[in-house]
Design a protein around this motif. Structure first.
Motif, short mmCIF file in Angstrom:
data_model
loop_
_atom_site.label_atom_id
_atom_site.label_comp_id
_atom_site.label_asym_id
_atom_site.label_seq_id
_atom_site.Cartn_x
_atom_site.Cartn_y
_atom_site.Cartn_z
N TYR A 113 0.84 -1.21 0.00
CA TYR A 113 0.00 0.00 0.00
C TYR A 113 0.87 1.26 0.00
CZ TYR A 113 0.95 -0.41 5.03
OH TYR A 113 1.57 -0.53 6.24
N GLN A 117 6.02 1.25 5.14
CA GLN A 117 7.38 1.36 5.68
C GLN A 117 7.52 0.40 6.83
OE1 GLN A 117 8.09 5.18 7.53
NE2 GLN A 117 8.35 6.14 5.52
N CYS A 118 8.74 0.00 7.16
CA CYS A 118 8.84 -0.77 8.40
C CYS A 118 8.77 0.21 9.56
CB CYS A 118 10.07 -1.66 8.45
SG CYS A 118 11.65 -0.92 8.44
N ASP A 119 8.15 -0.24 10.65
CA ASP A 119 8.02 0.67 11.78
C ASP A 119 9.07 0.39 12.85
OD1 ASP A 119 6.96 -1.56 12.99
OD2 ASP A 119 5.07 -0.62 13.60
N PRO A 209 -14.53 -6.19 8.15
CA PRO A 209 -15.61 -6.08 9.13
C PRO A 209 -16.88 -6.66 8.52
CG PRO A 209 -14.88 -3.90 8.37
CD PRO A 209 -14.12 -4.92 7.58
N THR A 277 -11.21 3.51 16.55
CA THR A 277 -10.32 3.84 17.67
C THR A 277 -9.09 4.53 17.11
OG1 THR A 277 -11.01 1.73 18.65
CG2 THR A 277 -9.20 2.90 19.72
N LYS A 392 -2.64 -1.16 21.98
CA LYS A 392 -2.62 -1.35 20.52
C LYS A 392 -1.18 -1.15 20.06
CE LYS A 392 -7.31 -0.19 19.26
NZ LYS A 392 -7.66 -1.39 18.49
N PRO A 560 -10.78 -2.43 22.99
CA PRO A 560 -10.74 -3.65 22.18
C PRO A 560 -9.77 -3.56 21.00
CG PRO A 560 -13.00 -2.85 22.44
CD PRO A 560 -12.10 -1.80 22.99
N GLU A 566 -10.35 -8.53 20.82
CA GLU A 566 -11.48 -7.60 20.65
C GLU A 566 -12.28 -7.46 21.95
OE1 GLU A 566 -11.72 -5.66 18.13
OE2 GLU A 566 -10.23 -6.70 16.91
P1 NAP Z 1 -5.25 -3.37 12.78
O1 NAP Z 1 -4.19 -2.83 13.65
O2 NAP Z 1 -5.95 -4.60 13.20
O3 NAP Z 1 -6.27 -2.20 12.52
C1 NAP Z 1 -7.53 -2.43 11.94
C2 NAP Z 1 -8.29 -1.14 11.93
O4 NAP Z 1 -9.58 -1.35 11.37
C3 NAP Z 1 -8.51 -0.60 13.35
O5 NAP Z 1 -8.34 0.79 13.32
C4 NAP Z 1 -9.95 -1.00 13.61
O6 NAP Z 1 -10.60 -0.21 14.58
C5 NAP Z 1 -10.55 -0.77 12.25
N1 NAP Z 1 -11.86 -1.41 12.10
C6 NAP Z 1 -12.13 -2.72 12.22
N2 NAP Z 1 -13.46 -2.93 12.05
C7 NAP Z 1 -14.02 -1.74 11.83
C8 NAP Z 1 -15.35 -1.31 11.58
N3 NAP Z 1 -16.37 -2.17 11.57
N4 NAP Z 1 -15.57 0.00 11.36
C9 NAP Z 1 -14.53 0.88 11.42
N5 NAP Z 1 -13.26 0.54 11.66
C10 NAP Z 1 -13.00 -0.77 11.86
O7 NAP Z 1 -4.65 -3.67 11.31
P2 NAP Z 1 -3.41 -3.00 10.57
O8 NAP Z 1 -3.42 -1.53 10.69
O9 NAP Z 1 -3.37 -3.59 9.21
O10 NAP Z 1 -2.18 -3.51 11.39
C11 NAP Z 1 -2.07 -4.88 11.76
C12 NAP Z 1 -0.68 -5.16 12.27
O11 NAP Z 1 0.21 -5.27 11.18
C13 NAP Z 1 -0.06 -4.08 13.12
O12 NAP Z 1 -0.46 -4.14 14.45
C14 NAP Z 1 1.40 -4.36 12.97
O13 NAP Z 1 1.79 -5.41 13.82
C15 NAP Z 1 1.46 -4.79 11.54
N6 NAP Z 1 1.83 -3.65 10.69
C16 NAP Z 1 3.12 -3.24 10.72
C17 NAP Z 1 3.50 -2.20 9.94
C18 NAP Z 1 4.92 -1.77 9.94
O14 NAP Z 1 5.18 -0.65 9.71
N7 NAP Z 1 5.89 -2.62 10.17
C19 NAP Z 1 2.60 -1.52 9.16
C20 NAP Z 1 1.29 -1.96 9.14
C21 NAP Z 1 0.92 -3.02 9.91
P3 NAP Z 1 -10.48 -0.64 16.14
O15 NAP Z 1 -9.11 -0.26 16.56
O16 NAP Z 1 -11.54 0.13 16.80
O17 NAP Z 1 -10.73 -2.11 16.20
#
Ligand code: NAP
Length: 620
Positions: A113, A117-119, A209, A277, A392, A560, A566
């Motif tokens: 996307y 980037q790596c975090d 979702p 959130t 989170k 959650p 959750e």
């Molecule tokens: P995520 O952290 O699970 O975030 C999902 C998002 O979708 C949350 O903001 C969630 O809100 C929202 N959401 C879910 N259902 C929804 C609904 N019905 N209506 C509105 N919003 C909804 O997923 P992600 O951002 O893809 O990240 C997943 C993991 O991948 C990260 O925690 C990390 O470990 C990894 N990651 C790493 C990097 C990196 O830079 N290395 C980058 C991206 C991802 P809620 O918070 O309210 O549930």
């Protein structure tokens, strides 16, 4: 390095009221709890399978394979690549890499996307930098640079040879007579492998979702881990000209949303960010690699830097902080969730009091930053995270909050409605408000990962036809997280009865080193197979239970998210609580020994014969 100053201050000098903050956190959590818990999501499969299709590499037909390899490595992400590389170094020639993706890279293959980037700092995150002679161009490398590094590793170690892509293992069956695994796949393969190493990742299956009407939407839609550049135009660097006349809704503001939003904000005609959130968003401070610094690096630099980072995050004493970023600055706050290692020099209640105060102070600073950056006070208020730092995955960005100052960006707060209420043919609806859009992008994350082997979606039949899940009963049973009794020559790379870190690639790297060392020793000693003795496995399970740190109270107070199922308050799977540094030390000491716990059939026998075993071999 850690935030002890605030925690040590007398309450009156804190400048905030801990009770009021605790109350605020609870009320914000309660706004977001949904009774369905994990049931609110649907899998990107079946009727939603479209969301999981590979948009990057066309699938090519091939004949089913019926051959035999010494080692099959399932998963071509960094875990698999590191294992392949270390096996090559140990002299293994017959190694087959397999992945469902169209190429190597794992997470970095799928996630492309814009803004990715790596975090974690790339000098400690990207593996095998010294071995490949590569220094990342940025402190936090873009995803494409990381993906190309994965390809570099595969090329350097000859891992494309015998590799198969767009291939999913569907069944593993142990054949006692030949002491090999029979491997079946969704491409009709019926191959054999002496050893199988499963490294299939932790956050791989995209989730959506379960929004009522999601299937009625007639505009364009995709998940961030399958970005449709054919529709948006541009690349991960931006320039998405296809969105210039489009109204776009992005759903989700986790680590992915944070990175994609600034680019979408720049390129879309209008962007609605559908937030449930808010993430915590701290300073990123990314910068290009200083060539002088890169030239000054001496052999051994990466290992030293990785170990320094790991040690700081695990709460170990170190002389210097080599990385000095947002992760090392907040190490104290991460212990309960990620490393599990806690400060045992303090009474637990006092430790928790101090940790909580430090947490409040950090989150206050992060919330104050929102006010500093975001112009509109109502938007700023809605962007403030009200929960403890590690509830989170913490976020870092120098462009995300700024995006909300653009006139074409609207933040839509869905918290009071539990997320998006419904979708229609051309709109996203929150409460009674309808947002007409051309495109909906789901940045809604992934199912929390265990490999198919562990979840049971990939059936594994071990000795005597027993499945792995039957053998485990109420939960994983392994020695050191790698292997289980009754399942010879089968290895797992994962977060499974071992230690974890935010720099998960470091964890995988140690696991790959360990597996390669065990296989090399098995080869040297002529072991018939590798399988933990039942007592050794039981001993490790006992150690995990005895050392466990209970973080369920912490998780119960959290907003959650996937860390706490959750809000179902499910505790995280048990790992080795003394932390990764102690775990890696323990593994190194074990490797320095005779490995008799796992090598079967080389030399004199110290028999481990049980009724269910047909193997006549004794342990080395
Ligand atoms: P995520 O952290 O699970 O975030 C999902 C998002 O979708 C949350 O903001 C969630 O809100 C929202 N959401 C879910 N259902 C929804 C609904 N019905 N209506 C509105 N919003 C909804 O997923 P992600 O951002 O893809 O990240 C997943 C993991 O991948 C990260 O925690 C990390 O470990 C990894 N990651 C790493 C990097 C990196 O830079 N290395 C980058 C991206 C991802 P809620 O918070 O309210 O549930």
């Amino acid at each position: 390095m850690t935030e002890r100053t605030t925690a040590d201050a007398p309450l009156a000098d804190l400048g905030f009221d801990p009770d009021a903050l605790r109350e605020k956190y609870r009320s914000e959590r309660d706004r977001r709890i949904r009774p369905e818990g994990l049931g609110q999501y649907v899998r990107a499969a079946g009727e939603f399978g479209y969301y999981a299709k590979d948009p990057y590499t066309p699938r090519t037909e091939r004949q089913p394979l019926t051959d035999r390899v010494d080692v099959l490595v399932v998963g071509g992400g960094f875990g698999g690549l590191l294992t392949g590389a270390r096996l090559r170094e140990a002299g293994f020639e017959s190694v087959r890499m397999m992945d469902e993706a169209g190429d190597f890279g794992g997470t970095w293959y799928w996630n492309r996307y814009p803004g990715i980037q790596c975090d974690v700092e790339s000098y400690v995150y990207l593996p095998l930098l010294e071995e490949t002679g590569y220094v990342p161009r940025w402190r936090y490398a873009p995803g494409e640079e990381i993906r190309q590094h994965a390809v570099r590793i595969a090329e350097q170690y000859g891992l494309y040879r015998d590799a198969v892509f767009h291939t999913r293992v569907t069944e593993l069956t142990w054949d006692e007579r030949s002491a090999e695994w029979q491997v079946r796949t969704d491409r009709g393969d019926a191959m054999r492998a002496r050893y199988v190493v499963v490294s299939s990742g932790t956050l791989t299956q995209p989730k959506l979702p379960g929004i009522p009407g999601i299937e009625d939407f007639r505009g364009h839609t995709f998940h961030t881990s399958r970005w449709d550049y054919g529709y948006t135009g541009g690349s991960a660097d931006g320039g998405m000209t296809g969105l210039a006349d489009k109204r776009v809704a992005v759903v989700g503001t986790g680590a992915t949303g944070l990175q994609a939003v600034p680019h979408l904000a720049r390129d879309a005609a209008h962007l609605y960010v559908m937030q449930r959130t808010p993430s915590s968003v701290d300073v990123r401070d990314n910068r290009p690699t200083d060539p002088e610094w890169a030239a000054s690096l001496r052999p051994g630099w990466q290992k030293e830097r990785m170990e320094n980072f790991l040690a700081i995050l695990a709460g170990e004493e170190v002389e210097r902080d080599l990385v000095q970023d947002g992760w090392t600055a907040t190490a104290r706050l991460q212990r309960m969730m990620i490393t599990g290692a806690v400060d045992t020099s303090l009474d637990p209640a006092e430790r928790e009091r101090l940790d909580e105060l430090a947490d409040f102070a950090t989150m206050n600073r992060i919330r104050a930053r929102v006010d500093e950056v975001v112009d509109d006070p109502a938007t700023a208020e809605a962007l403030k995270p009200w929960y403890r730092y590690m509830c989170k995955r913490p976020g870092f960005s120098d462009t995300y909050l700024q995006a909300y100052n653009r006139p074409n960006v609207s933040l839509v707060d869905t918290a009071d409605h539990g997320g998006i209420t419904r979708m229609t043919a051309n709109a996203v609806v929150v409460g009674e408000d309808e947002y007409a859009v051309d495109c909906v992008i789901f940045a809604t994350g992934f199912e929390v990962g265990v490999s198919g082997v562990v979840s049971g979606t990939l059936p594994v039949y071990g000795r005597g036809g027993r499945t792995l899940l039957e053998a485990w009963g109420r939960g994983p049973r392994t020695l050191h997280g790698f292997y289980s009794h009754g399942f010879p020559n089968l290895f797992h790379l994962a977060a499974l009865q071992n230690a974890n870190s935010v720099n998960f690639v470091h964890i995988l790297s140690e696991q790959a080193d360990h597996i390669a060392a065990v296989l090399a020793r098995a080869h040297e000693t002529g072991a018939h197979h590798v399988e933990p003795a039942r007592e050794a496995e039981q001993g490790w399970c006992d150690t995990i239970v005895e050392t466990a740190v209970d973080n369920s109270a912490f998780l119960a107070e959290c907003t959650p998210g996937y860390y706490n199922g959750e809000g179902t308050r499910r505790a995280t799977p048990r790992s080795y609580s003394p932390g990764p540094v102690a775990f890696h030390r323990l593994l190194a000491e074990w490797r320095a020994g005779d490995m008799n716990d796992v090598l079967v059939g080389a030399g004199a026998a110290t028999a481990d014969t049980t009724a269910d075993e047909t193997s006549a071999e004794g342990r080395a």
